[in-house]
Design an enzyme around this catalytic site. Sequence first.
Site, short mmCIF file in Angstrom:
data_model
loop_
_atom_site.label_atom_id
_atom_site.label_comp_id
_atom_site.label_asym_id
_atom_site.label_seq_id
_atom_site.Cartn_x
_atom_site.Cartn_y
_atom_site.Cartn_z
CG ASP A 1 -5.14 1.73 11.75
OD1 ASP A 1 -5.54 1.82 12.92
OD2 ASP A 1 -4.42 0.80 11.33
NE ARG B 1 -2.34 1.99 13.04
CZ ARG B 1 -1.49 0.99 13.09
NH1 ARG B 1 -0.43 1.07 13.89
NH2 ARG B 1 -1.67 -0.10 12.36
CB SER C 1 -3.76 -8.45 7.41
OG SER C 1 -3.46 -7.10 7.69
CG ASP D 1 -1.97 -1.09 1.17
OD1 ASP D 1 -2.39 -1.46 0.06
OD2 ASP D 1 -2.37 -1.58 2.24
#
Length: 408
Positions: A123, A94, A172, A15
Amino acid sequence: MYMKKVALAFSGGLDTTVCVPILKEEYGYDEVIGVTVDVGQPEEEFEEAYETAEALGLDHYVIDAKDEFAQLCLDSVCANADYQGYPLGTALARPVIANAILDLALEEECDGIAHGCTGKGNDQLRFEAVWRASDLEVIAPVREMGMTREWEIEYAAEKDLPVEGGNEGVWSIDTNLWSRSIEGGNLEDPSYVPPEEIFEWTDEPSGETELIEIEFEAGYPVAIDGEEMDPSELIAFLNEKAGSHGVGRTDMMEDRMLGLKVRENYEHPAATTLLNAHKSLEGLVLTKEERDFKETVDKEWGQKAYEGLIDAPLVGALNAFLEKTQERVTGTVTIKFQGGQAQAVGRDSDYAVYSESAASFNTETVDGIEQADATGVAKYHGFQSRLANQGAKQKAKPELAADGGSEE
């Protein structure tokens, strides 16, 4: 000539690698800098980021935020923080990552700041809650362009980008100092039983037992078995120790902020151990009123943390309450590891709201109060309920006919 610059949250995965040329081609940026923030990821993740950045010719920065993150993790222990029953991990990391990237972006005089999150997850919201407080342009190429994994793989092949065909493994995985999350692949089927191979931090639970003693000062763990440790060291130690007993596995259906329900698997040995120990010590030193009210505070703290809003004014107010209650959460807790459990089996504190003599069945009085003194309390206890129930019974009685007979 002015050169537009953007800071990209960079992992070196598919990504974020695809985002580098996209930010130049589609968003008109002349320079992209990659930023990776260390919150306790495995070393191989940094190696991937380094290698990919070098292959892309990307200026790459790594920021060490482990200590800041570890402190926030222990703050969450004071709040007994969880979300739908599991200890928060990714959610806590985060905002720490987002703030570190924003600080660097401002230092480097960037015009924009970008991430590679999709439009389906949490996120994107956690990053942008921090970044949108700045004047920088916030960019989310994957979300804004509706990229799919298949499209990214084709684009990477077309541009000869340094990714392994987009194949980043079956699962993932997101790892930090506090937790490890596993999703994707067959785990997206709620009926699929996870194989043992998905776990790295926790061994399959066995019958072996082990005792450790955790010392707390004002709500924070500071030592294990008498050995003082800094937060990062203490967390790492407990991840290994508790993980060897299979402690800290969660398999759940999680409700994301956007309303999607997803299947998640987590490993969090240290978090589980410390939360159990902390709750046990609070049970010894806090009054019933404090414990009851703190459940509401803890739930609100956990919800805001899940949303990535640890800087919200509400959290500041909640922290003031937590700080006051934690003044007395000082003492030791003995934890027993067995069968995948971390059970508090002993606790001790100078601030205990407990009297052994008062609670004992072998003593007659409680600080001069005779047992017989409770008789009056017992008579009043439930008095209103009894009156209400009696009234209801009277109302429910059928009225007799005037002649004393029954109606046909």
